[in-house]
Design a protein around this motif. Structure first.
Motif, PDB file in Angstrom:
ATOM      1  N   THR A 387      36.574  29.543  48.845  1.00 42.31           N
ATOM      2  CA  THR A 387      37.807  29.789  48.109  1.00 42.31           C
ATOM      3  C   THR A 387      37.615  31.016  47.226  1.00 42.31           C
ATOM      4  O   THR A 387      36.493  31.395  46.889  1.00 42.31           O
ATOM      5  CB  THR A 387      38.183  28.590  47.225  1.00 42.31           C
ATOM      6  OG1 THR A 387      37.160  28.420  46.222  1.00 42.31           O
ATOM      7  CG2 THR A 387      38.295  27.308  48.042  1.00 42.31           C
ATOM      8  N   ARG A 389      38.267  31.198  44.155  1.00 43.20           N
ATOM      9  CA  ARG A 389      37.684  30.736  42.895  1.00 43.20           C
ATOM     10  C   ARG A 389      36.159  30.624  43.004  1.00 43.20           C
ATOM     11  O   ARG A 389      35.440  31.056  42.091  1.00 43.20           O
ATOM     12  CB  ARG A 389      38.296  29.382  42.534  1.00 43.20           C
ATOM     13  CG  ARG A 389      37.899  28.857  41.175  1.00 43.20           C
ATOM     14  CD  ARG A 389      38.672  27.572  40.886  1.00 43.20           C
ATOM     15  NE  ARG A 389      38.389  27.061  39.551  1.00 43.20           N
ATOM     16  CZ  ARG A 389      38.938  25.996  39.042  1.00 43.20           C
ATOM     17  NH1 ARG A 389      39.853  25.316  39.753  1.00 43.20           N
ATOM     18  NH2 ARG A 389      38.623  25.585  37.830  1.00 43.20           N
ATOM     19  N   ASP A 392      34.620  34.180  43.307  1.00 45.37           N
ATOM     20  CA  ASP A 392      34.693  34.859  42.010  1.00 45.37           C
ATOM     21  C   ASP A 392      33.638  34.325  41.047  1.00 45.37           C
ATOM     22  O   ASP A 392      32.963  35.089  40.341  1.00 45.37           O
ATOM     23  CB  ASP A 392      36.078  34.676  41.395  1.00 45.37           C
ATOM     24  CG  ASP A 392      37.113  35.611  42.007  1.00 45.37           C
ATOM     25  OD1 ASP A 392      36.725  36.449  42.837  1.00 45.37           O
ATOM     26  OD2 ASP A 392      38.298  35.498  41.646  1.00 45.37           O
TER      27      ASP A 392
END
Length: 622
Positions: A387, A389, A392
Motif C-alpha cells: 500500500t 501507506r 511511505d
C-alpha cells in the motif's frame, strides 16, 4: 576447498559428512540423500581428474548459487588463466548418466537410461545457461565475461554411450566430456586453469554482488530500442520524467529518491515501467523489472524479450533481492507493487536466502531509484501489504524522499472512468453503494441469465476475432488433469460445475507447461486456446482482453441490501483462513480485479438467484 583436499577427504571417508555440515551451515537445511550420494560419487571423479592434470590447487566451490535464482552449480572451479594470469572460472555440471539420447526433434532435451520417459535438459545446454546467467549478473565479471567457461562431465559414460548428445553445438560456455574422453577434458582444463592456488580467485567472486552486466545492458538496449511504441500521456509522462530526473541526479551525486505511481486497472502502470526499462538501458543505466506474479512476469518475459533469453532475465520477482548489494542498481521497477509481501522468506528458505528485513525494505535498499507502481484495490491474498501507506512509512524510516504520481487516465475498460467507478461502488470499495449502470459508448455491461448465455456471448466475440475470456471466483476445487496408465494426458476436469444449469468447464491449467493443447497457466490470458477454460484471479490479474466474463460464485452474495462474504464457499484455502473482515475485503478486491480486465465489455453471471436479480436491476436493458 582445493581439488587435492577434496581427494584426501574422499580417501579417508569424511567427504560426505563435511560437505553436509557445510551445506547445512550455508543453506540452513539438510541436503537430500540423493544430493549427498551425488557428491560422493561425482565430486571425487572431478577432483581426481584435476589432480592428475597437475591442478590439485584449483579451488572448488561446491553447490555455488546461481545469482537471482534457486539453482546451484555442481562445482565452480576457480584459478588463474595459464597465459594471461587473470582470474579464470569454469562451471562444471556433473552427471552420473551412463547412457542418454536426444528427444526427437528437440536437440536440447534428452532421455536418460534408467530414468523413465522423462525429458531432461542436455547438460551442455544446462551448463551454458548457468555460465550465461552468472556472467550477466555477477559484478566481478562485469566487462570480463570471457573469464568464465563451462563443461558437462559425464564421468560414468563413454563417448559412444552418449554420441548423439554431441550433436548440440558446443562453445566457450558449453563443452561435453565423458569418462572415455578424460584426457581431452584434462587438456581443456589446463588450457583454462594454471597449476597455481585458486583461493584468491574464489575470494573475489562474491555471489551477493549481483547486478546486470554491461554486456547484458547492451543486449537489452538493442532488443528494446524499437519497443517505444506507447505515447505517454499526462500523468504517465509525469511519472516517467520524475524517474528519469531522479536517475540523472543519482548518477551525479550521492542521491536517492523513491517514486510511487498509483492508478486503477489499465491506467498505464506497466506501460510506464516498460518505457522506462528501455530508456534506461539505452542510456547505460542498470535496471530490473520485478513483480510478485509468476503469470505476469512470464508474459512480460515473452512479450518484451521476444525469445531473447538474456533480455528475459531482466524480469524478476520481489523475493529475489534479499541479498543484493545496497544501491547495486540504478533503478528497480516494482510493477504490481500491491503484491509486495511482509517477507521474502519462504517456508523452505535456507540461510543463504533468508532475510531479517521486510520485503519492502529490501526493495527500497537495492536501487538508487526504487519505483513502485500499484493499485491498492488489487490486494487479493493475506500477507500482501503493498500500500502507499506502507511504502511511505518504510521510506520515511530510511529518511528517503518519496514522490507520488496518481494516474487518472483509463485505458482498459474502453477508457471508461464511469465503469471503473461503477465497479468500485458495486463492490463497496468506495462509499455510496451500488448504482445503476447508466451506459458508456466506449464500454458494454451485460448480465446473463444462464451460464450457457454467458459463454455464448463471449464465444461470439471470440469467433469475431476478438479476445474473450471466462473467469470465476475461486469457489470450486481445482483438479489435476486426468492421465492414463502411461501418464499421457487424457482431459482436463470440468471443475467449475453448475449442475442446476447442466453447465461445466475446467479451470485453466495449473502448471507452467501446456497440456493437451491447453496453454500453461502463465499464458492462459494471452494464448488463443485459453478461451475454453475458466481463469481464476491468479491467472487473470495483470492482464487484459477485449471481452471479459465473470462468474460470481457463492463466496460473495447479495442479502438484504449488503454483500455477504462466505468463507465456507471459498476453495482458496489461503484466503479462507483470513479473519472474516479481511476475507470479505479480499473477496471483493478479487472480483474487482476480475471485473476490470475487459477492454470493450464485461458479461456478468452470478450462481446466486438473489444476486442475479440485484445485478439485473442495475443493468436493466443493457
Amino acid at each position: 576447498m582445493s581439488a587435492r583436499a577434496l581427494v584426501e577427504e574422499a580417501v579417508v571417508g569424511t567427504l560426505r559428512e563435511n560437505l553436509s555440515r557445510q551445506f547445512r551451515f550455508a543453506y540452513g537445511y539438510e541436503a537430500g540423500e540423493s544430493e549427498q550420494r551425488s557428491w560422493q560419487n561425482s565430486l571425487p571423479a572431478l577432483a581426481n581428474t584435476l589432480t592428475e592434470a597437475g591442478l590439485g590447487d584449483i579451488e572448488m566451490l561446491i553447490e555455488y548459487p546461481v545469482p537471482l535464482s534457486s539453482y546451484r552449480v555442481d562445482a565452480l572451479l576457480c584459478g588463474a588463466h595459464p597465459e594471461t594470469g587473470e582470474p579464470s572460472y569454469l562451471v562444471v555440471e556433473l552427471k552420473q548418466w551412463s547412457e542418454a539420447r536426444p528427444v526427437p526433434d528437440a536437440e536440447d532435451l534428452v532421455l536418460v537410461k534408467g530414468m523413465g520417459n522423462v525429458a531432461h535438459l542436455n547438460p551442455v545446454a544446462q551448463v551454458r545457461r548457468y555460465c550465461d546467467h552468472i556472467a550477466d549478473f555477477t559484478q566481478t565479471l562485469n566487462g570480463h565475461e570471457h573469464r568464465i567457461s563451462g563443461a558437462a562431465y559425464l564421468h560414468n559414460a563413454t563417448d559412444h554411450d552418449v554420441a548423439r548428445l554431441f550433436d548440440l553445438a558446443s562453445d566457450a560456455y558449453g563443452q561435453l566430456f565423458t569418462g572415455s574422453s578424460q584426457g581431452k577434458f584434462q587438456q581443456y582444463l589446463t588450457e583454462r586453469l594454471a597449476p597455481v592456488p585458486g583461493a584468491d580467485a574464489a575470494d573475489v567472486l562474491h555471489p551477493e554482488a549481483v547486478a546486470p552486466s554491461k554486456q547484458l545492458m547492451a543486449v537489452a538496449a538493442e532488443e528494446i530500442k524499437d519497443r517505444g511504441q506507447f505515447n505517454l500521456l499526462n500523468e504517465q509522462q509525469v511519472a516517467y520524467s520524475l524517474v528519469m530526473r531522479a536517475v540523472k541526479k543519482a548518477s551525479q551525486a550521492d542521491f536517492k529518491e523513491v517514486i510511487v505511481v498509483t492508478g486503477g486497472p489499465g491506467s498505464g502502470k506497466s506501460v510506464i515501467a516498460l518505457e522506462l526499462l528501455g530508456e534506461l538501458y539505452r542510456n547505460g543505466f542498470s535496471a530490473l523489472h520485478a513483480t510478485g506474479s509468476k503469470s505476469f512476469t512470464t508474459t512480460l518475459q515473452k512479450a518484451a524479450g521476444r525469445g531473447n533469453t538474456r533480455v528475459q532475465k531482466l524480469f524478476r520477482y520481489f523475493n529475489n533481492f534479499a541479498h543484493m548489494k545496497k544501491n547495486g542498481l540504478d533503478v528497480l521497477l516494482c510493477d504490481e507493487s500491491h503484491r509486495i509481501r511482509e517477507s521474502s522468506n519462504r517456508r523452505y528458505s535456507g540461510n543463504h536466502t533468508r532475510s531479517d528485513r521486510r520485503q519492502v525494505e529490501e526493495l527500497l535498499d537495492v536501487a538508487r531509484v526504487p519505483v513502485f507502481l500499484l493499485d491498492e484495490h488489487q490486494v487479493v491474498r493475506p500477507g500482501e501489504m503493498g500500500t502507499v501507506r506502507a511504502i511511505d512509512a518504510a521510506a520515511r524510516a530510511k529518511n528517503l524522499t518519496v514522490r507520488h504520481v496518481r494516474l487518472d487516465g483509463q485505458f482498459r475498460c474502453g477508457g471508461s472512468r464511469a465503469y471503473e467507478e461503477w465497479v468500485l461502488r458495486l463492490l463497496g470499495l468506495v462509499p455510496g453503494g451500488p448504482v445503476p449502470w447508466e451506459g458508456d459508448d466506449r464500454f458494454s455491461v451485460q448480465v446473463a441469465e444462464t451460464p450457457q448465455e454467458f459463454e455464448a456471448v463471449l464465444r461470439s466475440h471470440q469467433e469475431d476475432g476478438l479476445q474473450a475470456r471466462m473467469t470465476a471466483g475461486f469457489c470450486w476445487l481445482w483438479s489435476e488433469p486426468v492421465v492414463d496408465a502411461n501418464k499421457n494426458f487424457v482431459r482436463l476436469v470440468d471443475d467449475v460445475s453448475l449442475p442446476e444449469w447442466g453447465w461445466s468447464r475446467p479451470w485453466n491449467v495449473q502448471g507452467d507447461r501446456s497440456v493437451g493443447g491447453y496453454p500453461s497457466k502463465n499464458l492462459w490470458a494471452t494464448d488463443p486456446a485459453g478461451f475454453s477454460q475458466v481463469g481464476c484471479i491468479y491467472t487473470a490479474q495483470g492482464f487484459e482482453y477485449d471481452w471479459n466474463g465473470v462468474i460470481l460464485g457463492p463466496d460473495l452474495v447479495w442479502r438484504d441490501g449488503v454483500w455477504v462474504a462466505d468463507r465456507k464457499a471459498s476453495k482458496d484455502t489461503v484466503v479462507a483462513r483470513a479473519p472474516q473482515k479481511e476475507f470479505a475485503l479480499l473477496v471483493r478486491n478479487t472480483y474487482k480485479v476480475l471485473l476490470t480486465r475487459g477492454m470493450q465489455g464485461t458479461v456478468l453471471f452470478s450462481t446466486d438467484k438473489e444476486t442475479r436479480e440485484m445485478l439485473r436491476t442495475l443493468v436493466t436493458g443493457r
